[in-house]
Design an enzyme around this catalytic site. Structure first.
Site, PDB file in Angstrom:
ATOM      1  N   SER A 150       0.818  -1.204   0.000  1.00 28.31           N
ATOM      2  CA  SER A 150       0.000   0.000   0.000  1.00 28.31           C
ATOM      3  C   SER A 150       0.860   1.264   0.000  1.00 28.31           C
ATOM      4  O   SER A 150       1.964   1.293   0.555  1.00 28.31           O
ATOM      5  CB  SER A 150      -0.965   0.007   1.186  1.00 28.31           C
ATOM      6  OG  SER A 150      -0.269  -0.038   2.408  1.00 28.31           O
ATOM      7  N   ASP A 155     -12.111   3.034  11.230  1.00 28.46           N
ATOM      8  CA  ASP A 155     -13.046   2.975  10.116  1.00 28.46           C
ATOM      9  C   ASP A 155     -13.779   4.306  10.131  1.00 28.46           C
ATOM     10  O   ASP A 155     -14.562   4.576  11.052  1.00 28.46           O
ATOM     11  CB  ASP A 155     -14.021   1.804  10.299  1.00 28.46           C
ATOM     12  CG  ASP A 155     -15.032   1.676   9.162  1.00 28.46           C
ATOM     13  OD1 ASP A 155     -15.214   2.654   8.417  1.00 28.46           O
ATOM     14  OD2 ASP A 155     -15.655   0.610   9.041  1.00 28.46           O
ATOM     15  N   ILE A 204      -6.620   7.041   2.206  1.00 29.49           N
ATOM     16  CA  ILE A 204      -7.751   6.120   2.119  1.00 29.49           C
ATOM     17  C   ILE A 204      -8.727   6.610   1.055  1.00 29.49           C
ATOM     18  O   ILE A 204      -8.879   7.812   0.845  1.00 29.49           O
ATOM     19  CB  ILE A 204      -8.490   5.955   3.470  1.00 29.49           C
ATOM     20  CG1 ILE A 204      -8.994   7.305   3.983  1.00 29.49           C
ATOM     21  CG2 ILE A 204      -7.586   5.289   4.493  1.00 29.49           C
ATOM     22  CD1 ILE A 204      -9.851   7.202   5.236  1.00 29.49           C
ATOM     23  N   TYR A 246     -11.765   5.214 -14.537  1.00 30.61           N
ATOM     24  CA  TYR A 246     -11.615   5.786 -13.194  1.00 30.61           C
ATOM     25  C   TYR A 246     -12.973   6.261 -12.678  1.00 30.61           C
ATOM     26  O   TYR A 246     -13.211   6.327 -11.478  1.00 30.61           O
ATOM     27  CB  TYR A 246     -10.594   6.921 -13.216  1.00 30.61           C
ATOM     28  CG  TYR A 246     -10.028   7.232 -11.855  1.00 30.61           C
ATOM     29  CD1 TYR A 246      -9.433   6.246 -11.073  1.00 30.61           C
ATOM     30  CD2 TYR A 246     -10.076   8.526 -11.337  1.00 30.61           C
ATOM     31  CE1 TYR A 246      -8.910   6.530  -9.829  1.00 30.61           C
ATOM     32  CE2 TYR A 246      -9.550   8.826 -10.098  1.00 30.61           C
ATOM     33  CZ  TYR A 246      -8.970   7.814  -9.348  1.00 30.61           C
ATOM     34  OH  TYR A 246      -8.456   8.101  -8.096  1.00 30.61           O
ATOM     35  N   LYS A 255     -11.894  12.669  -6.381  1.00 30.60           N
ATOM     36  CA  LYS A 255     -10.524  13.133  -6.186  1.00 30.60           C
ATOM     37  C   LYS A 255     -10.377  14.611  -6.547  1.00 30.60           C
ATOM     38  O   LYS A 255      -9.556  15.325  -5.958  1.00 30.60           O
ATOM     39  CB  LYS A 255      -9.555  12.281  -7.004  1.00 30.60           C
ATOM     40  CG  LYS A 255      -9.387  10.859  -6.496  1.00 30.60           C
ATOM     41  CD  LYS A 255      -8.704  10.802  -5.140  1.00 30.60           C
ATOM     42  CE  LYS A 255      -8.351   9.368  -4.775  1.00 30.60           C
ATOM     43  NZ  LYS A 255      -7.668   9.275  -3.455  1.00 30.60           N
ATOM     44  N   ALA A 308      -6.099  -1.595  -3.440  1.00 33.39           N
ATOM     45  CA  ALA A 308      -7.175  -0.654  -3.741  1.00 33.39           C
ATOM     46  C   ALA A 308      -7.303  -0.440  -5.244  1.00 33.39           C
ATOM     47  O   ALA A 308      -8.403  -0.381  -5.794  1.00 33.39           O
ATOM     48  CB  ALA A 308      -6.924   0.669  -3.030  1.00 33.39           C
TER      49      ALA A 308
END
Length: 275
Positions: A40, A85, A113, A176, A183, A216
């Site tokens: 990651s 979370d 994240i 995407y 984003k 991810a």
């Protein structure tokens, strides 16, 4: 007038830039959110930040993730490891409460994240569900605002907050989909937070790595084609790796980037410059 050439010490055959940087972050404490496994982006950042001397707090998503993250936390000698979370009420506040209780301050925050439901991520933006869009924004963008708000009173002048973006925020990238608008909102958020926190001496950045083979990223449709295209079009003719992203993050966290804030920093082997 002529000058005699001075001999230059040769670099080692295998040169690692880190060997010449040393403990440039010694004494700094930071929170890294988003470590899932050793591949990651968040772990690449955490490993480099630790290598440069920073003391770290890490989070893990849930008990299923804990067994993967705990060995990594031990590997880099993280001082704190906490569940987080962002969709569970109170968990984000609990992380910052513990940091306040045990450290008293925070020098940097790394937010790495993102999430969108699979059916919304794989469909057209125009077909995205309201619930899916809201969840993607909550996890991927609003959580950065929430963390920034909780981190603000813990940060001293010179502090830094960073989040992870992608080129699809600025240009349309095939497959995407809904994460592009999300984003884009994250990058706009970065600029506004930078403006609001600048008076306190806190800098804010978005870092935009090229495509990386993370867990991810595997959720993006036709990801292998995206990777192949990035290699073919980037000036360097390759992908970047998580260590390169980590070095950039370390630079931004350190004093060398004191004259920068609100920027999106690309770490993509030059891909974003290509038509």
């Amino acid at each position: 007038m002529t000058f005699a050439a001075r001999p230059i010490d040769p670099l080692p055959k295998v040169w690692d830039p880190d060997t010449r940087i040393g403990d440039m972050l010694k004494g700094k404490r930071g929170l890294v959110v988003g470590v899932a496994n050793e591949h990651s982006i968040a772990f690449g950042c955490a490993a480099k930040l630790r290598a440069f001397g920073a003391e770290l707090a890490l989070t893990y998503l849930n008990e299923k993730a804990h067994k993967y993250v705990q060995p990594l936390a031990e590997q880099i000698q993280a001082s704190l490891l906490m569940p987080l979370d962002v969709e569970k009420p109170g968990e984000t506040a609990a992380v910052f409460d513990r940091i306040k209780a045990e450290w008293g301050h925070l020098d940097f925050l790394i937010h790495s994240i993102a999430y969108a439901p699979r059916e919304d991520l794989h469909g057209r933006v125009i077909d995205c569900s309201e619930a899916g869009f809201a969840q993607a924004m909550r996890v991927s963008c609003y959580s950065f605002i929430e963390m920034a708000r909780l981190a603000e009173p813990l940060m001293r002048p010179g502090g830094a907050m960073l989040t992870m973006s992608y080129y699809g925020a600025d240009k349309v990238v095939s497959n995407y989909n809904v994460m592009g608008p999300v984003k884009a909102a994250l990058e706009a958020t970065t600029r506004y937070l930078a403006a609001e926190l600048g008076e306190a001496g806190v800098r804010v950045y978005a870092v935009s790595p090229g495509p990386l083979k993370t867990r991810a990223a595997s959720g993006i449709a036709a990801f292998d084609e995206l990777v192949a295209d990035a290699v073919a079009r980037s000036p360097a003719g390759r992908l970047v790796d998580i260590a390169e992203v980590g070095r950039t993050v370390a630079f931004l966290v350190g004093g060398g980037a004191s004259g920068m804030t609100g920027d999106t920093i690309y770490v993509d082997a030059g891909l974003h410059n290509m038509a």
